[in-house]
Design a protein around this motif. Structure first.
Motif, PDB file in Angstrom:
ATOM      1  N   ASP A 102     -46.367   1.240 -33.612  1.00  0.00           N
ATOM      2  CA  ASP A 102     -45.485   2.765 -33.518  1.00  0.00           C
ATOM      3  C   ASP A 102     -44.736   2.783 -34.581  1.00  0.00           C
ATOM      4  N   TRP A 151     -41.418   4.605 -34.416  1.00  0.00           N
ATOM      5  CA  TRP A 151     -40.190   3.960 -33.872  1.00  0.00           C
ATOM      6  C   TRP A 151     -39.483   2.971 -34.494  1.00  0.00           C
ATOM      7  N   LYS A 181     -43.487  -1.866 -28.299  1.00  0.00           N
ATOM      8  CA  LYS A 181     -42.366  -2.212 -29.078  1.00  0.00           C
ATOM      9  C   LYS A 181     -42.020  -3.624 -29.673  1.00  0.00           C
TER      10      LYS A 181
END
Length: 287
Positions: free
Chosen positions: A78, A81, A158
């Motif tokens: 990601d 992010w 994450k």
């Protein structure tokens, strides 16, 4: 009650702010490139002044660049992010430095007040300056930054990206430790050989443990919003990181060794020269 209330003068900010140090940290960082450019400017200006607050920045800016390179080469699942992660994290440092430099003591978290104040008052070794910054940024700022950028959705993904940073930093950590050792004794390739059990407790490898703890605290603060849990988690962050900073300032070194290292730094080697050695060693690792 603030953890360092008993001896505030030891960690006081400068009597008046330096406009050239305030300028790079005035206003929020917007991108990773913006953060690294402005922090690099701040590091250079601190170095020019012989200000030991530059020591942590020498390490931190390079770490940020390494992780950003990982984003650009597709290392993370990601990337958007991760960019927010780096910028948000850097802004915690920026706010702490700005508040300290401008004398807004109430806005400076205790771990940073100890780190900045001790470094400014010339009571540290370079290796302590590095550890003080790492302690405040990892053991205090990181959990709050993670909470800000959000762990959801796709929390497992994450978390894997969070762990991937450890892999990127691992080689750089070895180079940092060797460079810090070389600051004090040319040819000493292992900080353990110089600092003994002090290094076993304060090794920069502890970043991995601190980063794991930061994730756990961020999870608690995200998932449990019922009082008094959020306040308790904040207290744990503040107390642990401030205690870690004060421990860094009280190394279990032979007093004669410690005094000798201080004399060496003061008489033979400027802060700028020490940081240049660190830069050269880290650059060699990149090559």
């Amino acid at each position: 009650m603030r953890a360092i209330r008993g001896e505030p003068e030891r960690f006081d900010p400068p009597g008046s702010p330096d406009p050239e140090l305030v300028d790079p940290v005035y206003g929020a960082f917007e991108t990773v490139q913006d953060a690294t450019r402005r922090l690099d400017t701040l590091e250079s200006r601190l170095r020019e002044r012989g200000d030991r607050r530059a020591v942590f920045l020498t390490i931190y800016v390079r770490m940020t660049r390494e992780v950003h390179d990982g984003i650009e080469t597709g290392r993370f699942a990601d990337p958007a992010w991760m960019r927010r992660y780096l910028v948000t994290f850097a802004n915690y440092y920026r706010r702490a430095f700005l508040a300290f430099e401008t004398g807004d003591v109430a806005a400076v978290p205790d771990p940073w007040r100890v780190a900045f104040g001790a470094s400014m008052h010339d009571e540290t070794l370079v290796v302590q300056d590095a550890f003080l910054g790492v302690n405040a940024h990892i053991n205090y700022d990181l959990a709050l930054a993670l909470e800000d950028v959000g762990l959801d959705p796709n929390r497992e993904q994450k978390y894997e990206d969070h762990l991937a940073i450890d892999e990127i930093l691992s080689g750089l950590v070895d180079a940092q430790q060797e460079a810090l050792a070389q600051v004090y004794a040319a040819g000493v390739e292992d900080v353990d050989a110089l600092f003994g059990r002090f290094d076993e407790s304060l090794t920069l490898r502890s970043m991995t443990e601190g980063r794991a703890q930061a994730w756990r605290v961020a999870v608690v603060r995200t998932d449990v919003t019922t009082p008094p849990i959020p306040a308790l988690a904040s207290w744990v962050l503040q107390t642990t990181a401030t205690g870690g900073a004060l421990f860094v300032l009280s190394p279990q070194l032979d007093p004669a060794v410690l005094a000798g290292l201080r004399r060496f730094e003061q008489a033979d080697t400027s802060v700028s020269t020490m940081l240049t050695r660190i830069d050269d060693r880290l650059a060699a690792e990149d090559g």
